[in-house]
Motif scaffolding. Structure first.
Motif, PDB file in Angstrom:
ATOM      1  N   THR A  77       0.838  -1.193   0.000  1.00 33.35           N
ATOM      2  CA  THR A  77       0.000   0.000   0.000  1.00 33.35           C
ATOM      3  C   THR A  77       0.875   1.245   0.000  1.00 33.35           C
ATOM      4  O   THR A  77       2.059   1.198   0.322  1.00 33.35           O
ATOM      5  N   ALA A  93      -3.866   3.734  -1.225  1.00 37.88           N
ATOM      6  CA  ALA A  93      -3.935   2.992  -2.491  1.00 37.88           C
ATOM      7  C   ALA A  93      -3.348   1.597  -2.332  1.00 37.88           C
ATOM      8  O   ALA A  93      -2.382   1.399  -1.591  1.00 37.88           O
ATOM      9  N   VAL A 111      -6.747   3.714  -5.606  1.00 35.78           N
ATOM     10  CA  VAL A 111      -7.144   4.278  -4.314  1.00 35.78           C
ATOM     11  C   VAL A 111      -8.342   3.487  -3.781  1.00 35.78           C
ATOM     12  O   VAL A 111      -9.387   3.418  -4.415  1.00 35.78           O
ATOM     13  N   THR A 112      -8.137   2.871  -2.627  1.00 33.26           N
ATOM     14  CA  THR A 112      -9.171   2.024  -2.027  1.00 33.26           C
ATOM     15  C   THR A 112      -9.974   2.737  -0.946  1.00 33.26           C
ATOM     16  O   THR A 112     -11.095   2.345  -0.644  1.00 33.26           O
ATOM     17  N   LYS A 119     -10.880   8.210  -4.950  1.00 34.99           N
ATOM     18  CA  LYS A 119     -11.320   6.850  -4.611  1.00 34.99           C
ATOM     19  C   LYS A 119     -11.739   6.085  -5.871  1.00 34.99           C
ATOM     20  O   LYS A 119     -12.524   6.565  -6.674  1.00 34.99           O
ATOM     21  N   ARG A 122      -6.730   4.976 -10.346  1.00 34.01           N
ATOM     22  CA  ARG A 122      -5.306   4.630 -10.272  1.00 34.01           C
ATOM     23  C   ARG A 122      -4.501   5.930 -10.254  1.00 34.01           C
ATOM     24  O   ARG A 122      -4.772   6.870 -10.997  1.00 34.01           O
TER      25      ARG A 122
END
Length: 180
Positions: A77, A93, A111-112, A119, A122
């Motif tokens: 991450t 991310a 982005v998680t 969000k 990429r």
């Protein structure tokens, strides 16, 4: 040399040799030890901004030795945040590519989690590990739409890391090439 001296010298030599082999194996440098990962980018730093912006980037990105031929199998991450006078945002991310060369790393990820419009998108970041004078660049620097950032793509490392905050470490990637 007498018999006792020879035994003592031989014992000392064996202990020294065993220690050297054990150290090499523990560090992944020997044939019997763990294998060095193919590439990595780790560390945290704040960017220098004369206006006092609080901008932080943190990385924990890796490419396993078994995946040396495919940087898109990188994992880990990275996080970034930008605040000015208490207002701003942050993002986390999931790494989907890591490529390093010398002291430069390019990492991309989706982005998680975030309180920003990033969000689900990429983003790409480039780090130049300069030993205390690190630099960094990011794909959204121009303010253009970030809808189509490809894997493994970041910008030139144009930002300066704030003195005393950078501890980025880049492990260079050594891709394998077939022998002719």
């Amino acid at each position: 040399m007498n018999g006792r001296t020879k035994v003592a010298a031989l014992t000392a030599a064996l202990l020294i040799s065993a220690g050297a082999v054990g150290s090499a194996a523990a560090s992944g440098d020997g044939d019997g030890g763990s294998t060095r990962e193919a590439a990595s980018l780790t560390g945290t730093a704040k960017l220098y901004r004369p206006a006092g912006d609080d901008i932080t980037f943190s990385f924990d990105a890796h490419l396993a030795a078994k995946d040396n031929k495919d940087p898109a199998k990188a994992y880990g991450t990275f996080r970034f945040s930008h605040y000015v006078n208490g207002k701003g945002g942050w993002a986390k991310a999931k790494v989907d590519c890591l490529m390093t060369g010398g002291k430069v790393a390019v990492v991309t990820g989706v982005v998680t989690d975030s309180d920003t419009p990033f969000k689900g998108k990429r983003v790409g970041v480039t780090v130049h590990d300069r030993g205390g004078h690190d630099r960094l660049g990011y794909s959204w620097a121009t303010g253009q739409d970030i809808e189509d950032v490809p894997r493994c793509l970041g910008s030139a490392p144009f930002e300066i890391v704030k003195a005393g905050t950078g501890d980025f470490a880049v492990l260079p990637w050594h891709p394998e090439y077939p022998t002719p």
